[in-house]
Design a protein around this motif. Structure first.
Motif, PDB file in Angstrom:
ATOM      1  N   CYS A 197       0.827  -1.204   0.000  1.00  0.00           N
ATOM      2  CA  CYS A 197       0.000   0.000   0.000  1.00  0.00           C
ATOM      3  C   CYS A 197       0.865   1.259   0.000  1.00  0.00           C
ATOM      4  N   VAL A 245      -3.858   3.683   3.052  1.00  0.00           N
ATOM      5  CA  VAL A 245      -5.013   3.413   2.196  1.00  0.00           C
ATOM      6  C   VAL A 245      -5.863   4.668   2.033  1.00  0.00           C
ATOM      7  N   ALA A 246      -6.081   5.385   3.127  1.00  0.00           N
ATOM      8  CA  ALA A 246      -6.881   6.606   3.064  1.00  0.00           C
ATOM      9  C   ALA A 246      -6.216   7.662   2.193  1.00  0.00           C
ATOM     10  N   ALA A 274      -6.446   6.651  -1.527  1.00  0.00           N
ATOM     11  CA  ALA A 274      -7.820   6.838  -2.006  1.00  0.00           C
ATOM     12  C   ALA A 274      -8.129   8.319  -2.200  1.00  0.00           C
ATOM     13  N   ALA A 275      -7.698   9.154  -1.252  1.00  0.00           N
ATOM     14  CA  ALA A 275      -7.954  10.592  -1.367  1.00  0.00           C
ATOM     15  C   ALA A 275      -7.213  11.188  -2.553  1.00  0.00           C
ATOM     16  N   LEU A 293      -6.150   9.654  -5.316  1.00  0.00           N
ATOM     17  CA  LEU A 293      -6.746   9.198  -6.573  1.00  0.00           C
ATOM     18  C   LEU A 293      -8.078   9.891  -6.835  1.00  0.00           C
ATOM     19  N   ALA A 294      -8.874  10.096  -5.773  1.00  0.00           N
ATOM     20  CA  ALA A 294     -10.153  10.785  -5.944  1.00  0.00           C
ATOM     21  C   ALA A 294      -9.947  12.229  -6.392  1.00  0.00           C
TER      22      ALA A 294
END
Length: 250
Positions: A83, A219-220, A223-224, A226-227
């Protein structure tokens, strides 16, 4: 060897070295602390040397050291390292436009020697995604200095770990070094948001066992990031569509 020698003589190679001199100071301090931490956590000197030379990923090494120290399951260690290094998938996607014509061996070498500060320096120097003859020498100039700036202090920390007392406060120095490198990487809104999300997630998940708050933070953050990237890309595409529609009406 002749091709390598030719690259070493290129002005772009020297430019890559010069651009990495500043970040190399923080990378070196980070490497020293990581080398000491690996041995202090119970890892043997030879295993620590092997990890430093083969893995060559400071953030991944620092992330898994506390997990190894507390005896976390191997799947947690592997998942955490994976990750943490997911950002290199994004780097590789962006670098493909520059290096996809290179031979496989060259591309594998680029993958091993790539790093965060190298990526930032490279993208600042070559913002347009199109191949140019000076890009490869520049990359190897930056990568060579970055590799030496990491490995020499890291190996020194591994070999001298038992002679360095904890009272020297190397852990705090390592935090400062990481913060220095981190601040140099905050180049846009997406990285800033990802950093803030990672910090908040790490604190919120602090009570989890086996240092799993590190995994949650990674992970957070991914994800943030990529968003944010996806949202900005869609916004640019919509802006282009509206501009094209406006020109057609005219």
């Amino acid at each position: 060897m002749s091709r390598l020698a030719a690259q070493l003589r290129q002005p772009a190679f020297r430019d890559g070295v010069v651009d990495l001199i500043g970040p190399a100071v923080g990378v070196g301090a980070w490497g020293l602390v990581t080398g000491v931490a690996m041995v202090k956590s119970g890892m043997s000197v030879w295993l620590a040397l092997l990890m430093s030379l083969v893995v060559y990923a400071g953030s991944a090494q620092l992330s898994v050291i506390p997990l190894l120290a507390v005896g976390a399951p191997l799947w947690v260690v592997w998942l955490t390292a994976t990750c943490v290094n997911l950002r290199f998938v994004i780097f590789s996607t962006l670098w493909r436009g520059y290096f996809q014509a290179q031979p496989l061996v060259q591309r594998l070498a680029i993958g091993y020697f790539s790093g965060d500060v190298i990526f930032v320096a490279f993208m600042k120097r070559f913002p347009r995604v199109e191949p140019a003859p000076e890009q490869l020498p520049y990359f190897w100039g930056a990568a060579s200095l970055n590799w030496l700036a990491w490995q020499i202090p890291s190996v020194a920390g591994i070999l001298l770990a038992n002679a360095i007392p904890l009272s020297w406060g190397l852990g705090f120095a390592g935090v400062l070094a990481i913060l220095g490198v981190l601040l140099s990487l905050l180049v846009d809104r997406a990285t800033g948001v990802a950093t803030a999300v990672a910090a908040a997630a790490a604190v919120a998940a602090w009570a989890l066992p086996l240092k799993l708050n590190i995994l949650v933070a990674v992970v957070a953050a991914v994800a943030a990031g990529l968003a944010m990237e996806s949202g900005e890309r869609h916004a640019r595409q919509n802006a282009l569509r509206r501009r094209a529609a406006g020109e057609q009406k005219r």
